[in-house]
Write a protein that holds these residues in place. Structure first.
Motif, mmCIF file in Angstrom:
data_model
loop_
_atom_site.group_PDB
_atom_site.id
_atom_site.type_symbol
_atom_site.label_atom_id
_atom_site.label_comp_id
_atom_site.label_asym_id
_atom_site.label_seq_id
_atom_site.Cartn_x
_atom_site.Cartn_y
_atom_site.Cartn_z
ATOM 1 N N ASP A 137 6.842 5.774 3.694
ATOM 2 C CA ASP A 137 6.650 7.101 2.212
ATOM 3 C C ASP A 137 5.091 7.649 2.729
ATOM 4 O O ASP A 137 4.708 7.077 3.661
ATOM 5 C CB ASP A 137 6.443 5.701 1.303
ATOM 6 N N ALA A 138 5.711 8.322 2.145
ATOM 7 C CA ALA A 138 4.790 9.124 2.354
ATOM 8 C C ALA A 138 3.723 10.394 1.653
ATOM 9 O O ALA A 138 4.138 10.332 0.361
ATOM 10 C CB ALA A 138 4.944 10.616 3.104
ATOM 11 N N THR A 139 1.784 9.467 1.082
ATOM 12 C CA THR A 139 1.258 10.033 -0.203
ATOM 13 C C THR A 139 -0.506 11.358 0.730
ATOM 14 O O THR A 139 -0.654 11.385 2.386
ATOM 15 C CB THR A 139 0.417 9.341 -0.823
ATOM 16 N N ALA A 140 0.056 12.506 0.077
ATOM 17 C CA ALA A 140 -1.611 12.531 0.391
ATOM 18 C C ALA A 140 -2.581 13.218 -0.903
ATOM 19 O O ALA A 140 -1.485 13.038 -1.999
ATOM 20 C CB ALA A 140 -0.802 14.049 1.268
ATOM 21 N N PHE A 141 -3.880 13.286 -1.127
ATOM 22 C CA PHE A 141 -4.663 13.949 -1.611
ATOM 23 C C PHE A 141 -4.931 12.443 -2.806
ATOM 24 O O PHE A 141 -4.086 13.102 -4.077
ATOM 25 C CB PHE A 141 -4.345 15.079 -2.161
ATOM 26 N N ASN A 142 -4.835 11.928 -1.948
ATOM 27 C CA ASN A 142 -5.418 10.342 -2.816
ATOM 28 C C ASN A 142 -4.082 9.948 -3.332
ATOM 29 O O ASN A 142 -4.435 9.221 -4.740
ATOM 30 C CB ASN A 142 -6.762 10.425 -3.356
ATOM 31 N N GLY A 143 -3.055 10.220 -3.131
ATOM 32 C CA GLY A 143 -1.571 10.260 -3.683
ATOM 33 C C GLY A 143 -0.988 11.105 -5.060
ATOM 34 O O GLY A 143 0.323 10.581 -5.527
ATOM 35 N N LEU A 144 -1.584 12.125 -4.733
ATOM 36 C CA LEU A 144 -1.221 12.632 -5.622
ATOM 37 C C LEU A 144 0.205 13.478 -5.224
ATOM 38 O O LEU A 144 1.375 14.353 -6.021
ATOM 39 C CB LEU A 144 -2.362 14.184 -6.274
ATOM 40 N N LYS A 145 0.796 13.853 -4.137
ATOM 41 C CA LYS A 145 1.474 14.409 -3.527
ATOM 42 C C LYS A 145 2.575 13.006 -2.972
ATOM 43 O O LYS A 145 1.871 11.948 -1.705
ATOM 44 C CB LYS A 145 1.018 15.149 -2.037
ATOM 45 N N LYS A 146 3.593 12.936 -2.979
ATOM 46 C CA LYS A 146 4.412 11.603 -2.616
ATOM 47 C C LYS A 146 5.260 12.890 -2.265
ATOM 48 O O LYS A 146 5.939 13.453 -2.407
ATOM 49 C CB LYS A 146 4.824 11.018 -3.456
ATOM 50 N N GLY A 204 1.086 -1.374 0.127
ATOM 51 C CA GLY A 204 0.048 -0.107 0.244
ATOM 52 C C GLY A 204 0.790 1.021 0.519
ATOM 53 O O GLY A 204 2.011 0.574 0.088
ATOM 54 N N LYS A 205 -0.100 2.150 0.192
ATOM 55 C CA LYS A 205 1.147 3.536 -0.095
ATOM 56 C C LYS A 205 1.621 3.739 1.269
ATOM 57 O O LYS A 205 2.551 4.777 1.346
ATOM 58 C CB LYS A 205 0.032 4.952 0.729
#
Ligand code: ADP
Ligand code: UDP
Length: 240
Positions: A31-40, A10-11
């Protein structure tokens, strides 16, 4: 217990099979993501902190009578959990207006809510986790009426226990996301994680953000905030 086949990446975590079909190992990444994976991005040391924090909070909740998937911490990043069938809902509890709630309803971030609220998002990346109500949950057969009732009762109980605990650390629990799952006998238990990735945690005196919003909103001091919130937890968990 050792890691077998990787079942999922997963993310924020990887999930592995074990020798026991009822147990899994989850492995926390930086790993970090935000905005449904748009920002990584990467938050150095996050996996270790989230693993330890989630386990400490799940142990605390078990002590207070809330069933969870937690079995045993195996290492800094790896934890043995009971395998569940995840109910595909993000269960969000809010005490204070922030994030999407503040935006949707035109309430200033930081406004106390008159009572805690609950909302559900359908856990589906392709649809960007849309908000759904209880009737949608039943109509789509994501969970039964009885399961929805159990999830609501458990989620509000988690809120009361976590609010109390974080207050003892000088931290305000603003809002958070939970996931629940079914054990093989159908019992609903709390699963996934409880960490600064999934909670908004503000310093009680200054309202400084000690959570993933520092990453989402490019506020800087991301790693320091994760370390600070972990330090607060470690100072107070023994007496909780
Ligand atoms: P995402 O899938 O949103 O990218 P993660 O990177 O955290 O999230 O991946 C972990 C996955 O493992 C999630 O899909 C979560 O629902 C699932 N999961 C968490 N706890 C359990 C469990 N006890 N049994 C089975 N699956 C779980
Ligand atoms: N949250 C989460 N995963 C998600 C969406 C939200 O863990 O996919 C958490 C988030 O950290 C916050 C709470 O749920 O503590 C409420 O988030 P909100 O709906 O305000 O969404 P956001 O502002 O992050 O879009």
């Amino acid at each position: 217990m050792t890691k077998g086949t990787q079942l999922y990446e997963g993310k924020a975590k990887k999930v592995f099979a074990t020798e026991d079909p009822q147990l899994l190992i989850v492995s926390y990444k930086d790993d970090a993501t935000a905005f449904n994976g748009l920002k990584k991005g990467t938050i150095a040391g996050k996996g270790v902190i989230n693993n330890k924090m989630s386990n400490a909070l799940m142990r605390l909740l078990e002590k207070k009578g809330i069933p969870t998937h937690f079995v045993e911490q195996l290492s800094d990043r790896d934890t043995l959990v009971k395998k569940v069938q995840i109910v595909p809902l993000e269960v969000i509890i809010r005490n204070i207006a922030a994030g999407s709630f503040a935006k949707h309803y035109g309430v200033e971030e930081g406004t106390d809510l008159a009572c805690p609220t609950i909302e559900f998002s359908y856990k589906n990346d392709a649809l960007a986790d849309p908000l759904i109500n209880e009737y949608h949950v039943m109509a789509l057969q994501l969970a039964t009426k009885e399961e929805v009732e159990t999830i609501k009762t458990l989620a509000f109980k988690v809120n009361e226990e976590l609010k109390k605990f974080w207050a003892s650390c000088g931290v305000t629990l603003v809002d958070f996301k939970l996931e629940f799952g079914r054990l093989s006998d159908g019992t609903i238990v709390l699963a996934d994680e409880i960490s600064p990735d999934t909670c908004r945690l503000w310093d009680s005196k200054t309202n400084e953000k000690l959570d993933k919003d520092r990453f989402r909103r490019d506020l800087g001091g991301v790693e320091d905030a994760y370390h600070e919130i972990m330090k607060r937890l470690e100072e107070h968990i023994a007496e909780a």
